[in-house]
Scaffold this active site. Structure first.
Site, mmCIF file in Angstrom:
data_model
loop_
_atom_site.group_PDB
_atom_site.id
_atom_site.type_symbol
_atom_site.label_atom_id
_atom_site.label_comp_id
_atom_site.label_asym_id
_atom_site.label_seq_id
_atom_site.Cartn_x
_atom_site.Cartn_y
_atom_site.Cartn_z
ATOM 1 N N HIS A 236 0.850 -1.191 0.000
ATOM 2 C CA HIS A 236 0.000 0.000 0.000
ATOM 3 C C HIS A 236 0.889 1.246 0.000
ATOM 4 O O HIS A 236 1.495 1.589 1.007
ATOM 5 C CB HIS A 236 -0.896 -0.012 1.232
ATOM 6 C CG HIS A 236 -2.033 0.967 1.176
ATOM 7 N ND1 HIS A 236 -2.190 1.893 0.150
ATOM 8 C CD2 HIS A 236 -3.089 1.170 2.020
ATOM 9 C CE1 HIS A 236 -3.277 2.616 0.371
ATOM 10 N NE2 HIS A 236 -3.843 2.190 1.498
ATOM 11 N N TYR A 241 -0.902 7.324 3.249
ATOM 12 C CA TYR A 241 -0.351 6.488 4.298
ATOM 13 C C TYR A 241 1.178 6.481 4.179
ATOM 14 O O TYR A 241 1.749 7.166 3.332
ATOM 15 C CB TYR A 241 -0.996 5.109 4.267
ATOM 16 C CG TYR A 241 -2.487 5.195 4.528
ATOM 17 C CD1 TYR A 241 -2.957 5.710 5.737
ATOM 18 C CD2 TYR A 241 -3.422 4.834 3.565
ATOM 19 C CE1 TYR A 241 -4.318 5.846 5.976
ATOM 20 C CE2 TYR A 241 -4.782 4.965 3.793
ATOM 21 C CZ TYR A 241 -5.226 5.473 5.001
ATOM 22 O OH TYR A 241 -6.570 5.621 5.243
ATOM 23 N N ARG A 411 -16.735 -0.027 -3.117
ATOM 24 C CA ARG A 411 -18.067 0.324 -2.621
ATOM 25 C C ARG A 411 -19.187 -0.333 -3.427
ATOM 26 O O ARG A 411 -20.248 -0.636 -2.880
ATOM 27 C CB ARG A 411 -18.235 1.840 -2.625
ATOM 28 C CG ARG A 411 -17.281 2.538 -1.687
ATOM 29 C CD ARG A 411 -17.443 4.034 -1.692
ATOM 30 N NE ARG A 411 -16.281 4.684 -1.092
ATOM 31 C CZ ARG A 411 -16.173 5.978 -0.877
ATOM 32 N NH1 ARG A 411 -17.158 6.787 -1.217
ATOM 33 N NH2 ARG A 411 -15.085 6.476 -0.337
#
Length: 442
Positions: A236, A241, A411
Protein backbone atom coordinates in the site's frame (compact mmCIF):
# COMPACT_ATOMS: atom_id res chain seq x y z
CA UNK A 1 -34.25 -47.79 -18.18
CA UNK A 2 -31.18 -45.63 -17.79
CA UNK A 3 -30.18 -44.00 -14.53
CA UNK A 4 -28.44 -40.87 -13.44
CA UNK A 5 -25.45 -41.29 -11.16
CA UNK A 6 -24.29 -38.61 -8.76
CA UNK A 7 -20.83 -38.61 -7.23
CA UNK A 8 -20.60 -38.68 -3.47
CA UNK A 9 -20.63 -35.10 -2.15
CA UNK A 10 -17.38 -35.80 -0.30
CA UNK A 11 -15.62 -36.24 -3.63
CA UNK A 12 -16.34 -32.59 -4.43
CA UNK A 13 -15.41 -31.23 -1.00
CA UNK A 14 -13.31 -28.09 -1.06
CA UNK A 15 -9.87 -28.47 0.48
CA UNK A 16 -8.49 -26.58 3.44
CA UNK A 17 -11.65 -26.16 5.51
CA UNK A 18 -12.98 -28.47 8.23
CA UNK A 19 -16.58 -28.57 7.02
CA UNK A 20 -18.31 -29.50 3.81
CA UNK A 21 -18.80 -27.19 0.90
CA UNK A 22 -18.42 -28.19 -2.72
CA UNK A 23 -15.38 -26.75 -4.43
CA UNK A 24 -16.94 -23.75 -6.14
CA UNK A 25 -15.49 -21.67 -8.95
CA UNK A 26 -18.09 -19.03 -9.74
CA UNK A 27 -17.31 -16.29 -12.24
CA UNK A 28 -15.27 -18.37 -14.68
CA UNK A 29 -16.36 -18.02 -18.31
CA UNK A 30 -17.63 -21.21 -19.91
CA UNK A 31 -15.70 -20.41 -23.09
CA UNK A 32 -12.98 -17.84 -22.29
CA UNK A 33 -11.26 -18.26 -25.66
CA UNK A 34 -14.36 -17.42 -27.66
CA UNK A 35 -14.11 -14.12 -29.57
CA UNK A 36 -17.52 -13.31 -28.10
CA UNK A 37 -16.17 -13.39 -24.54
CA UNK A 38 -15.21 -9.86 -23.46
CA UNK A 39 -11.75 -9.34 -21.99
CA UNK A 40 -13.38 -8.68 -18.62
CA UNK A 41 -14.19 -12.39 -18.40
CA UNK A 42 -10.93 -13.67 -19.82
CA UNK A 43 -8.23 -15.02 -17.49
CA UNK A 44 -5.38 -12.75 -16.42
CA UNK A 45 -1.94 -14.29 -15.88
CA UNK A 46 0.35 -12.57 -13.35
CA UNK A 47 3.55 -14.57 -12.96
CA UNK A 48 2.41 -18.05 -11.88
CA UNK A 49 -1.05 -16.97 -10.73
CA UNK A 50 -4.03 -16.98 -13.08
CA UNK A 51 -7.12 -14.94 -12.24
CA UNK A 52 -10.26 -16.43 -13.79
CA UNK A 53 -11.53 -12.97 -14.69
CA UNK A 54 -10.36 -9.37 -14.42
CA UNK A 55 -12.62 -8.22 -11.62
CA UNK A 56 -10.78 -7.46 -8.37
CA UNK A 57 -12.14 -6.53 -4.97
CA UNK A 58 -10.24 -3.43 -3.88
CA UNK A 59 -9.18 -3.17 -0.22
CA UNK A 60 -11.88 -1.92 2.16
CA UNK A 61 -11.15 -1.15 5.80
CA UNK A 62 -13.89 -2.64 7.98
CA UNK A 63 -12.66 -1.48 11.41
CA UNK A 64 -13.89 -4.76 12.87
CA UNK A 65 -10.83 -6.43 14.40
CA UNK A 66 -10.16 -6.77 18.13
CA UNK A 67 -8.78 -3.50 19.54
CA UNK A 68 -7.71 -4.52 23.05
CA UNK A 69 -3.90 -4.38 22.96
CA UNK A 70 -3.71 -6.99 25.74
CA UNK A 71 -5.76 -9.54 23.78
CA UNK A 72 -3.89 -12.25 21.84
CA UNK A 73 -6.46 -11.67 19.07
CA UNK A 74 -5.68 -7.96 18.65
CA UNK A 75 -5.61 -7.12 14.94
CA UNK A 76 -6.75 -10.59 13.87
CA UNK A 77 -9.32 -11.31 11.19
CA UNK A 78 -12.56 -12.67 12.66
CA UNK A 79 -15.69 -14.48 11.52
CA UNK A 80 -16.85 -11.09 10.27
CA UNK A 81 -14.02 -11.00 7.73
CA UNK A 82 -14.80 -14.53 6.57
CA UNK A 83 -18.42 -13.51 6.05
CA UNK A 84 -17.49 -10.27 4.29
CA UNK A 85 -14.59 -11.35 2.07
CA UNK A 86 -15.80 -14.92 1.72
CA UNK A 87 -19.15 -13.83 0.34
CA UNK A 88 -17.43 -11.82 -2.39
CA UNK A 89 -15.25 -14.83 -3.21
CA UNK A 90 -18.39 -16.97 -3.44
CA UNK A 91 -19.96 -14.55 -5.92
CA UNK A 92 -17.27 -14.92 -8.57
CA UNK A 93 -14.54 -12.28 -8.33
CA UNK A 94 -11.15 -13.14 -9.76
CA UNK A 95 -9.14 -11.72 -6.89
CA UNK A 96 -10.07 -10.54 -3.40
CA UNK A 97 -7.65 -8.06 -1.82
CA UNK A 98 -7.96 -7.85 1.94
CA UNK A 99 -8.28 -4.59 3.77
CA UNK A 100 -5.04 -2.87 4.72
CA UNK A 101 -3.14 -5.12 7.12
CA UNK A 102 -0.63 -3.31 9.30
CA UNK A 103 2.93 -4.60 9.52
CA UNK A 104 3.44 -2.96 12.92
CA UNK A 105 0.99 -2.19 15.75
CA UNK A 106 1.32 1.57 15.24
CA UNK A 107 0.76 1.10 11.51
CA UNK A 108 -2.98 0.63 11.95
CA UNK A 109 -5.35 3.42 11.02
CA UNK A 110 -7.50 2.63 14.05
CA UNK A 111 -7.25 0.26 17.00
CA UNK A 112 -9.87 -1.89 15.24
CA UNK A 113 -7.77 -2.42 12.13
CA UNK A 114 -6.19 -5.70 11.05
CA UNK A 115 -2.53 -6.51 11.50
CA UNK A 116 0.06 -9.18 10.85
CA UNK A 117 2.97 -8.34 13.10
CA UNK A 118 2.68 -11.25 15.55
CA UNK A 119 5.42 -13.82 14.98
CA UNK A 120 4.77 -17.46 14.21
CA UNK A 121 2.04 -19.57 12.69
CA UNK A 122 0.29 -20.13 16.02
CA UNK A 123 -0.60 -16.47 16.49
CA UNK A 124 -4.22 -15.38 16.29
CA UNK A 125 -3.36 -12.94 13.49
CA UNK A 126 -1.90 -15.74 11.38
CA UNK A 127 -4.75 -18.15 12.09
CA UNK A 128 -7.37 -15.52 11.28
CA UNK A 129 -5.73 -14.76 7.94
CA UNK A 130 -5.40 -18.43 7.07
CA UNK A 131 -9.10 -19.05 7.72
CA UNK A 132 -10.05 -16.22 5.35
CA UNK A 133 -7.61 -17.50 2.72
CA UNK A 134 -8.83 -21.07 2.95
CA UNK A 135 -12.44 -20.07 2.55
CA UNK A 136 -11.70 -17.84 -0.45
CA UNK A 137 -9.84 -20.71 -2.08
CA UNK A 138 -12.74 -23.08 -1.44
CA UNK A 139 -14.85 -20.73 -3.57
CA UNK A 140 -12.36 -20.66 -6.44
CA UNK A 141 -11.08 -17.13 -5.82
CA UNK A 142 -7.51 -15.98 -5.49
CA UNK A 143 -6.73 -13.80 -2.51
CA UNK A 144 -4.23 -11.00 -1.96
CA UNK A 145 -3.16 -9.31 1.23
CA UNK A 146 -2.53 -5.57 1.25
CA UNK A 147 0.38 -4.83 3.57
CA UNK A 148 0.38 -1.32 4.95
CA UNK A 149 1.51 1.23 7.48
CA UNK A 150 -0.70 4.24 8.21
CA UNK A 151 2.08 6.59 9.27
CA UNK A 152 0.78 9.97 10.39
CA UNK A 153 -2.85 8.99 9.70
CA UNK A 154 -2.79 6.38 12.49
CA UNK A 155 -4.49 6.11 15.89
CA UNK A 156 -7.95 7.37 14.99
CA UNK A 157 -11.32 5.87 15.87
CA UNK A 158 -13.56 4.09 13.37
CA UNK A 159 -15.28 6.46 10.94
CA UNK A 160 -18.81 5.82 12.15
CA UNK A 161 -17.80 6.98 15.63
CA UNK A 162 -16.29 10.12 14.12
CA UNK A 163 -19.45 10.76 12.11
CA UNK A 164 -21.47 10.78 15.32
CA UNK A 165 -19.50 13.91 16.23
CA UNK A 166 -19.91 15.33 12.72
CA UNK A 167 -16.19 14.96 12.08
CA UNK A 168 -14.18 13.19 9.41
CA UNK A 169 -11.88 11.79 12.06
CA UNK A 170 -11.44 11.64 15.83
CA UNK A 171 -8.16 10.87 17.55
CA UNK A 172 -7.91 7.58 19.44
CA UNK A 173 -6.09 7.87 22.76
CA UNK A 174 -4.87 5.14 25.11
CA UNK A 175 -8.32 4.71 26.68
CA UNK A 176 -9.61 3.15 23.43
CA UNK A 177 -6.40 1.35 22.48
CA UNK A 178 -4.70 4.20 20.63
CA UNK A 179 -1.01 5.16 20.60
CA UNK A 180 -0.80 8.98 20.48
CA UNK A 181 2.90 9.09 21.40
CA UNK A 182 3.88 6.65 18.67
CA UNK A 183 2.23 8.11 15.57
CA UNK A 184 5.05 8.41 13.07
CA UNK A 185 5.91 9.84 9.67
CA UNK A 186 8.84 10.68 7.42
CA UNK A 187 8.80 14.12 9.01
CA UNK A 188 7.42 15.18 12.37
CA UNK A 189 5.89 18.04 14.27
CA UNK A 190 2.66 19.99 14.37
CA UNK A 191 3.15 21.20 10.80
CA UNK A 192 2.85 17.61 9.59
CA UNK A 193 -0.54 16.82 11.11
CA UNK A 194 -2.71 15.36 8.36
CA UNK A 195 -5.66 17.63 9.13
CA UNK A 196 -6.41 20.30 11.68
CA UNK A 197 -9.37 20.75 14.04
CA UNK A 198 -7.95 18.25 16.52
CA UNK A 199 -8.73 15.27 14.29
CA UNK A 200 -5.25 13.70 14.00
CA UNK A 201 -2.15 13.38 16.14
CA UNK A 202 1.08 15.20 15.34
CA UNK A 203 3.57 12.60 14.07
CA UNK A 204 7.11 12.20 15.29
CA UNK A 205 9.86 11.79 12.71
CA UNK A 206 11.10 8.26 12.18
CA UNK A 207 14.81 7.63 12.66
CA UNK A 208 16.74 6.03 9.82
CA UNK A 209 16.99 2.82 11.85
CA UNK A 210 13.23 2.81 12.37
CA UNK A 211 12.60 3.16 8.64
CA UNK A 212 14.89 0.21 8.01
CA UNK A 213 12.97 -1.77 10.63
CA UNK A 214 9.69 -0.94 8.87
CA UNK A 215 11.16 -2.38 5.67
CA UNK A 216 11.98 -5.58 7.56
CA UNK A 217 8.48 -5.59 9.06
CA UNK A 218 6.95 -5.62 5.57
CA UNK A 219 9.11 -8.63 4.74
CA UNK A 220 8.16 -10.51 7.92
CA UNK A 221 4.47 -9.97 7.24
CA UNK A 222 4.91 -11.06 3.64
CA UNK A 223 6.64 -14.24 4.74
CA UNK A 224 3.79 -15.06 7.11
CA UNK A 225 1.30 -14.31 4.34
CA UNK A 226 2.93 -16.91 2.13
CA UNK A 227 2.71 -19.48 4.92
CA UNK A 228 -0.99 -18.62 5.31
CA UNK A 229 -1.57 -19.48 1.65
CA UNK A 230 -2.04 -15.99 0.21
CA UNK A 231 -1.73 -15.93 -3.60
CA UNK A 232 -0.74 -12.29 -4.15
CA UNK A 233 0.80 -9.47 -2.10
CA UNK A 234 0.04 -5.78 -2.52
CA UNK A 235 2.14 -2.97 -1.06
CA UNK A 236 0.00 0.00 0.00
CA UNK A 237 1.70 3.15 -1.26
CA UNK A 238 -1.36 5.35 -1.74
CA UNK A 239 -3.86 7.62 0.03
CA UNK A 240 -1.46 9.48 2.27
CA UNK A 241 -0.35 6.49 4.30
CA UNK A 242 3.29 5.97 5.24
CA UNK A 243 4.83 4.93 1.94
CA UNK A 244 2.96 7.68 0.10
CA UNK A 245 4.18 10.11 2.76
CA UNK A 246 7.75 9.14 1.86
CA UNK A 247 7.13 9.51 -1.88
CA UNK A 248 5.78 13.03 -1.65
CA UNK A 249 7.99 16.11 -1.13
CA UNK A 250 5.00 17.65 0.65
CA UNK A 251 5.28 15.23 3.56
CA UNK A 252 8.90 14.12 3.25
CA UNK A 253 11.33 16.78 4.47
CA UNK A 254 14.05 14.32 5.49
CA UNK A 255 17.76 14.86 4.94
CA UNK A 256 18.91 11.22 5.18
CA UNK A 257 18.92 8.57 2.43
CA UNK A 258 15.10 8.45 2.48
CA UNK A 259 14.50 12.14 1.76
CA UNK A 260 15.31 14.88 -0.68
CA UNK A 261 15.50 13.97 -4.36
CA UNK A 262 13.23 11.59 -6.25
CA UNK A 263 15.63 8.65 -5.92
CA UNK A 264 15.76 8.98 -2.15
CA UNK A 265 12.01 9.45 -1.76
CA UNK A 266 11.21 6.27 -3.71
CA UNK A 267 13.90 4.32 -1.85
CA UNK A 268 11.39 2.92 0.62
CA UNK A 269 9.37 1.41 -2.25
CA UNK A 270 12.43 -0.23 -3.78
CA UNK A 271 13.63 -1.54 -0.41
CA UNK A 272 10.21 -2.86 0.65
CA UNK A 273 9.74 -4.53 -2.75
CA UNK A 274 13.22 -6.11 -2.60
CA UNK A 275 12.71 -7.29 0.97
CA UNK A 276 9.37 -8.89 0.08
CA UNK A 277 10.72 -10.48 -3.09
CA UNK A 278 13.46 -12.11 -1.01
CA UNK A 279 10.93 -14.01 1.11
CA UNK A 280 8.15 -14.90 -1.33
CA UNK A 281 8.14 -17.48 -4.14
CA UNK A 282 9.45 -16.34 -7.50
CA UNK A 283 6.09 -17.04 -9.08
CA UNK A 284 4.07 -14.96 -6.60
CA UNK A 285 2.76 -11.65 -7.99
CA UNK A 286 3.66 -8.42 -6.23
CA UNK A 287 1.33 -5.42 -6.60
CA UNK A 288 1.77 -1.78 -5.68
CA UNK A 289 -1.06 0.67 -5.03
CA UNK A 290 -0.22 4.34 -5.54
CA UNK A 291 -1.95 7.67 -5.66
CA UNK A 292 -1.17 8.74 -9.21
CA UNK A 293 -1.51 12.38 -8.17
CA UNK A 294 -2.10 14.23 -4.93
CA UNK A 295 -4.30 16.79 -6.71
CA UNK A 296 -2.12 19.61 -5.40
CA UNK A 297 -0.71 20.94 -8.66
CA UNK A 298 -2.32 24.39 -8.32
CA UNK A 299 -2.06 24.69 -4.53
CA UNK A 300 0.37 26.83 -2.56
CA UNK A 301 1.91 23.85 -0.82
CA UNK A 302 2.99 22.39 -4.15
CA UNK A 303 4.48 25.69 -5.22
CA UNK A 304 6.62 25.61 -2.10
CA UNK A 305 7.79 21.99 -2.08
CA UNK A 306 6.55 20.29 -5.23
CA UNK A 307 4.14 17.37 -5.00
CA UNK A 308 3.65 13.80 -6.13
CA UNK A 309 1.95 14.11 -9.52
CA UNK A 310 1.21 12.07 -12.63
CA UNK A 311 4.70 12.57 -14.05
CA UNK A 312 6.16 11.26 -10.79
CA UNK A 313 3.94 8.19 -11.02
CA UNK A 314 4.92 7.52 -14.61
CA UNK A 315 8.59 7.76 -13.68
CA UNK A 316 8.06 5.30 -10.82
CA UNK A 317 6.01 2.98 -13.04
CA UNK A 318 8.87 2.74 -15.52
CA UNK A 319 11.07 1.31 -12.75
CA UNK A 320 8.66 -1.32 -11.48
CA UNK A 321 10.00 -4.28 -13.49
CA UNK A 322 13.44 -3.74 -11.95
CA UNK A 323 11.80 -3.69 -8.52
CA UNK A 324 10.02 -6.99 -9.09
CA UNK A 325 6.58 -5.37 -9.09
CA UNK A 326 4.15 -6.84 -11.61
CA UNK A 327 0.96 -4.80 -11.30
CA UNK A 328 0.27 -1.13 -10.57
CA UNK A 329 -3.02 -0.39 -8.80
CA UNK A 330 -3.79 3.25 -9.67
CA UNK A 331 -5.75 5.41 -7.24
CA UNK A 332 -5.24 9.07 -6.25
CA UNK A 333 -5.23 11.69 -3.51
CA UNK A 334 -5.28 11.45 0.25
CA UNK A 335 -2.00 13.05 1.31
CA UNK A 336 -2.89 16.69 2.00
CA UNK A 337 -5.90 18.60 3.22
CA UNK A 338 -5.58 21.15 0.37
CA UNK A 339 -6.12 18.57 -2.38
CA UNK A 340 -8.59 19.70 -5.01
CA UNK A 341 -10.38 16.76 -6.58
CA UNK A 342 -13.16 17.18 -9.09
CA UNK A 343 -14.51 13.63 -9.24
CA UNK A 344 -16.23 12.40 -12.37
CA UNK A 345 -16.84 8.96 -13.76
CA UNK A 346 -13.42 8.49 -15.33
CA UNK A 347 -11.22 10.75 -13.23
CA UNK A 348 -9.01 7.92 -11.91
CA UNK A 349 -9.54 5.58 -14.84
CA UNK A 350 -7.99 8.21 -17.11
CA UNK A 351 -4.96 8.38 -14.82
CA UNK A 352 -4.52 4.63 -15.11
CA UNK A 353 -4.92 4.84 -18.86
CA UNK A 354 -2.27 7.53 -19.18
CA UNK A 355 0.24 5.56 -17.11
CA UNK A 356 -0.46 2.37 -19.05
CA UNK A 357 -0.11 4.16 -22.37
CA UNK A 358 3.20 5.75 -21.40
CA UNK A 359 4.86 2.59 -20.14
CA UNK A 360 3.57 0.53 -23.07
CA UNK A 361 5.02 3.09 -25.45
CA UNK A 362 8.39 2.28 -23.85
CA UNK A 363 7.86 -1.43 -24.42
CA UNK A 364 7.08 -2.18 -20.78
CA UNK A 365 4.31 -4.64 -19.93
CA UNK A 366 3.63 -3.94 -16.25
CA UNK A 367 -0.04 -4.62 -15.68
CA UNK A 368 -2.24 -1.70 -14.63
CA UNK A 369 -5.46 -1.71 -12.63
CA UNK A 370 -8.12 0.98 -12.71
CA UNK A 371 -10.32 1.88 -9.74
CA UNK A 372 -12.91 4.52 -8.94
CA UNK A 373 -16.61 4.97 -9.80
CA UNK A 374 -16.76 1.70 -11.72
CA UNK A 375 -20.31 0.50 -11.22
CA UNK A 376 -21.71 -0.71 -14.54
CA UNK A 377 -20.84 -3.87 -16.46
CA UNK A 378 -20.51 -2.01 -19.75
CA UNK A 379 -18.02 0.53 -18.41
CA UNK A 380 -15.92 -2.19 -16.76
CA UNK A 381 -15.93 -4.11 -20.04
CA UNK A 382 -14.81 -1.08 -22.02
CA UNK A 383 -11.96 -0.21 -19.62
CA UNK A 384 -10.15 -3.50 -20.20
CA UNK A 385 -11.41 -4.60 -23.61
CA UNK A 386 -8.54 -5.81 -25.77
CA UNK A 387 -5.98 -5.67 -22.95
CA UNK A 388 -4.70 -9.20 -23.46
CA UNK A 389 -1.86 -9.72 -25.94
CA UNK A 390 -3.99 -11.77 -28.31
CA UNK A 391 -6.29 -8.80 -28.92
CA UNK A 392 -3.69 -6.01 -29.03
CA UNK A 393 -3.87 -5.52 -32.79
CA UNK A 394 -7.65 -5.59 -32.81
CA UNK A 395 -7.74 -2.92 -30.11
CA UNK A 396 -5.39 -0.65 -32.03
CA UNK A 397 -7.34 -1.05 -35.25
CA UNK A 398 -10.57 -0.13 -33.51
CA UNK A 399 -8.96 2.92 -31.93
CA UNK A 400 -9.98 1.76 -28.47
CA UNK A 401 -6.81 1.40 -26.48
CA UNK A 402 -7.51 -0.28 -23.14
CA UNK A 403 -7.27 1.92 -20.07
CA UNK A 404 -6.28 -1.00 -17.81
CA UNK A 405 -5.71 -4.72 -17.58
CA UNK A 406 -8.14 -5.23 -14.70
CA UNK A 407 -10.77 -3.28 -12.80
CA UNK A 408 -10.91 -2.89 -9.04
CA UNK A 409 -14.09 -2.08 -7.17
CA UNK A 410 -14.91 -1.58 -3.52
CA UNK A 411 -18.07 0.32 -2.62
CA UNK A 412 -20.00 -1.19 -5.50
CA UNK A 413 -19.48 -4.60 -3.91
CA UNK A 414 -20.97 -3.26 -0.67
CA UNK A 415 -24.06 -2.29 -2.65
CA UNK A 416 -24.09 -5.30 -4.96
CA UNK A 417 -22.06 -8.31 -3.75
CA UNK A 418 -23.25 -10.34 -6.76
CA UNK A 419 -21.89 -7.76 -9.24
CA UNK A 420 -19.85 -10.32 -11.21
CA UNK A 421 -22.86 -12.58 -11.72
CA UNK A 422 -25.05 -9.65 -12.76
CA UNK A 423 -22.37 -8.27 -15.08
CA UNK A 424 -22.03 -11.60 -16.85
CA UNK A 425 -25.78 -11.69 -17.42
CA UNK A 426 -25.81 -8.12 -18.79
CA UNK A 427 -22.91 -8.86 -21.13
CA UNK A 428 -24.31 -12.19 -22.29
CA UNK A 429 -21.43 -14.24 -20.90
CA UNK A 430 -22.10 -17.76 -19.66
CA UNK A 431 -20.18 -18.31 -16.43
CA UNK A 432 -20.06 -20.85 -13.64
CA UNK A 433 -22.10 -20.17 -10.51
CA UNK A 434 -21.77 -21.43 -6.91
CA UNK A 435 -23.54 -24.76 -6.51
CA UNK A 436 -25.49 -23.59 -3.48
CA UNK A 437 -26.87 -20.56 -5.35
CA UNK A 438 -27.59 -22.27 -8.68
CA UNK A 439 -31.36 -22.61 -8.21
CA UNK A 440 -31.69 -18.86 -7.85
CA UNK A 441 -29.20 -17.85 -10.53
CA UNK A 442 -29.74 -20.14 -13.50
Amino acid sequence: MGSISFSSPSMNKAEGIPYFTPANNAGAAANPESPDTPTLFRPLQIRNVTLKNRVIVAPMCMYSAESDPTSPAVGAFTDYHIAHLGHLATKGVGLVITEAVAVQPNGRISPNDAGLWQEGTESEQFKGLRRVVNFAHSQGAKIAIQLAHAGRKASTVSPWLASQRNKRSVKADESVGGWPSNVVGPSGGEEHIWASDDQFWAPRELTTDEVEEIVRAFARSAELSVKAGVDVIEIHGAHGYLIHQFLSPVTNQRTDKYGGNFENRIRIVSEVAAAIRDVIPTGMPLLLRISATEWLEKQNVAAQTGSWDLDSSIELAKRLPDLGIDFLDVSSGGNHKDQRIEPHTNYQIDLAGQIRSKIHADGQKTLVGAVGFITEAESARDIVQGAEEAHANEAMLSGQEPKADAVLMARQFLREPEWVLNAAKKLGVKISVPFQFARGLL
